[in-house]
Motif scaffolding. Structure first.
Motif, mmCIF file in Angstrom:
data_model
loop_
_atom_site.group_PDB
_atom_site.id
_atom_site.type_symbol
_atom_site.label_atom_id
_atom_site.label_comp_id
_atom_site.label_asym_id
_atom_site.label_seq_id
_atom_site.Cartn_x
_atom_site.Cartn_y
_atom_site.Cartn_z
ATOM 1 N N THR A 173 0.132 6.379 -6.904
ATOM 2 C CA THR A 173 -1.162 7.027 -7.090
ATOM 3 C C THR A 173 -1.021 8.539 -6.967
ATOM 4 N N VAL A 224 -8.731 9.927 0.071
ATOM 5 C CA VAL A 224 -8.037 8.646 -0.025
ATOM 6 C C VAL A 224 -9.042 7.542 0.251
ATOM 7 N N THR A 247 0.447 3.947 -2.820
ATOM 8 C CA THR A 247 0.083 5.324 -2.464
ATOM 9 C C THR A 247 0.981 6.316 -3.185
ATOM 10 N N THR A 248 2.271 6.064 -3.189
ATOM 11 C CA THR A 248 3.206 6.968 -3.864
ATOM 12 C C THR A 248 2.929 7.026 -5.360
ATOM 13 N N THR A 283 -10.126 10.141 4.589
ATOM 14 C CA THR A 283 -9.809 8.755 4.260
ATOM 15 C C THR A 283 -11.055 7.916 4.503
ATOM 16 N N MET A 306 -0.070 3.634 4.509
ATOM 17 C CA MET A 306 -0.521 4.646 3.555
ATOM 18 C C MET A 306 -0.193 6.030 4.090
ATOM 19 N N ASN A 307 -0.502 6.265 5.351
ATOM 20 C CA ASN A 307 -0.322 7.579 5.950
ATOM 21 C C ASN A 307 1.150 8.006 5.936
ATOM 22 N N VAL A 364 -5.520 1.262 -2.982
ATOM 23 C CA VAL A 364 -5.758 2.675 -2.720
ATOM 24 C C VAL A 364 -6.202 3.383 -3.995
ATOM 25 N N TYR A 401 2.035 8.783 2.257
ATOM 26 C CA TYR A 401 1.290 10.000 1.930
ATOM 27 C C TYR A 401 1.993 11.217 2.537
ATOM 28 N N LEU A 461 -9.229 3.538 0.828
ATOM 29 C CA LEU A 461 -8.436 2.344 1.152
ATOM 30 C C LEU A 461 -9.351 1.127 1.239
ATOM 31 N N ILE A 497 -7.086 7.711 -5.033
ATOM 32 C CA ILE A 497 -7.022 9.075 -4.495
ATOM 33 C C ILE A 497 -7.544 10.043 -5.549
ATOM 34 N N VAL A 550 0.821 -1.216 0.000
ATOM 35 C CA VAL A 550 0.000 0.000 0.000
ATOM 36 C C VAL A 550 0.854 1.266 0.000
#
Length: 134
Positions: free
Chosen positions: A57, A80, A54-55, A113, A91-92, A125, A95, A82, A127, A50
């Motif tokens: 995305t 976001v 996340t990066t 989120t 993720m956090n 994920v 992010y 999830l 976004i 994830v």
């Protein structure tokens, strides 16, 4: 009244359905939900990771924001989505690293989120974003 214009860039995945990567009207830029797809290969990346997803995305979101003429620092809100609560911490962290890097003003976007089912099993994920320019 300002015309509504579609935003399109090869630096983010092409939409698979009946919507644009983003839409701009006046100073407002709305980015459609993005996932962890590499725009060059059209493949979902970082299976089961994830943080990596996340990066990727957020890179897709940033590409669309920049294609509109805005910067990531103009982003006011990120939503976001999830698939699993236990992914929240990873993720956090990813992010936080990304938004801190691309918001040189030091004023980070607002965020919501939500835990949901996503359209592709590979996606952990998704976004979307709202940016406002001067």
């Amino acid at each position: 009244m300002t015309a509504k214009t579609a935003i399109s860039t090869p630096d983010a995945p092409a939409p698979a359905h009946t919507f644009h990567q983003g839409v701009r009207k006046g100073p407002f830029v709305q980015v459609s939900g993005q996932g962890p797809m590499d725009p060059a290969t059209k493949q979902y990346v970082h299976p089961g990771d994830v943080a990596g997803q996340t990066t990727r995305t957020l890179e897709n979101v940033r590409a669309i924001v920049e294609a509109s003429g805005a910067t990531f620092d103009d982003v006011m809100m990120l939503r976001v989505y999830l698939t699993k609560r236990e992914d929240f911490a990873a993720m956090n962290e990813a992010y936080g690293e990304f938004v801190t890097k691309y918001c040189p003003s030091g004023v980070l976007p607002s965020r919501t989120t939500v835990f949901v089912g996503l359209p592709h099993a590979e996606m952990l994920v998704e976004i979307d974003a709202l940016a406002v320019t001067d």
